[in-house]
Design a protein around this motif. Structure first.
Motif, short mmCIF file in Angstrom:
data_model
loop_
_atom_site.label_atom_id
_atom_site.label_comp_id
_atom_site.label_asym_id
_atom_site.label_seq_id
_atom_site.Cartn_x
_atom_site.Cartn_y
_atom_site.Cartn_z
N MET A 1 0.83 -1.21 0.00
CA MET A 1 0.00 0.00 0.00
C MET A 1 0.86 1.26 0.00
N GLU B 1 2.27 1.57 -3.52
CA GLU B 1 1.22 1.92 -4.47
C GLU B 1 0.83 3.39 -4.38
N TRP B 2 0.60 3.88 -3.18
CA TRP B 2 0.12 5.25 -3.03
C TRP B 2 1.23 6.28 -3.22
N LEU C 1 1.46 6.59 -6.94
CA LEU C 1 0.35 7.39 -7.42
C LEU C 1 0.64 8.88 -7.20
N ALA C 2 1.16 9.22 -6.03
CA ALA C 2 1.47 10.62 -5.74
C ALA C 2 2.48 11.18 -6.74
N HIS D 1 -7.20 13.72 -3.93
CA HIS D 1 -6.18 12.67 -4.03
C HIS D 1 -5.15 12.79 -2.91
N LEU E 1 -6.83 11.17 0.03
CA LEU E 1 -6.84 9.71 -0.16
C LEU E 1 -5.46 9.11 0.10
N ILE E 2 -4.44 9.75 -0.42
CA ILE E 2 -3.08 9.25 -0.23
C ILE E 2 -2.70 9.27 1.24
N ASN F 1 -4.68 6.57 3.24
CA ASN F 1 -4.23 5.22 2.92
C ASN F 1 -2.81 4.94 3.40
N LEU F 2 -1.96 5.95 3.44
CA LEU F 2 -0.62 5.74 4.01
C LEU F 2 -0.71 5.48 5.51
#
Length: 69
Positions: free
Chosen positions: A18, A21-22, A25-26, A41, A44-45, A48-49
């Motif tokens: 995770m 992945e994040w 994405l960033a 976003h 969300l990041i 999720n982190l």
């Protein structure tokens, strides 16, 4: 009931995945979007982190306390 080493290892691996992945994405968000896109976003990041770190810590503690470890 103690957590099995298999489940604990899965949680650590899931947390690591995770984070990867994040963070990717960033770095891959393209320019040219409205500010709201980046705010959403970014939230969300961040969330999720935090979840990834929590899962990894739970998994690590379970791994250390699991029978056979």
């Amino acid at each position: 009931m103690a957590m099995s080493r298999k489940i604990a290892g899965f949680l650590v691996a899931l947390g690591a995945f995770m984070v990867f992945e994040w963070v990717m994405l960033a770095f891959n968000l393209a320019d040219g979007h409205p500010t709201a896109f980046y705010v959403v976003h970014g939230v969300l990041i961040a969330v999720n982190l935090v979840l990834a770190v929590v899962l990894a810590v739970i998994g690590w503690k379970g791994f250390r306390k699991a029978p056979g470890g």
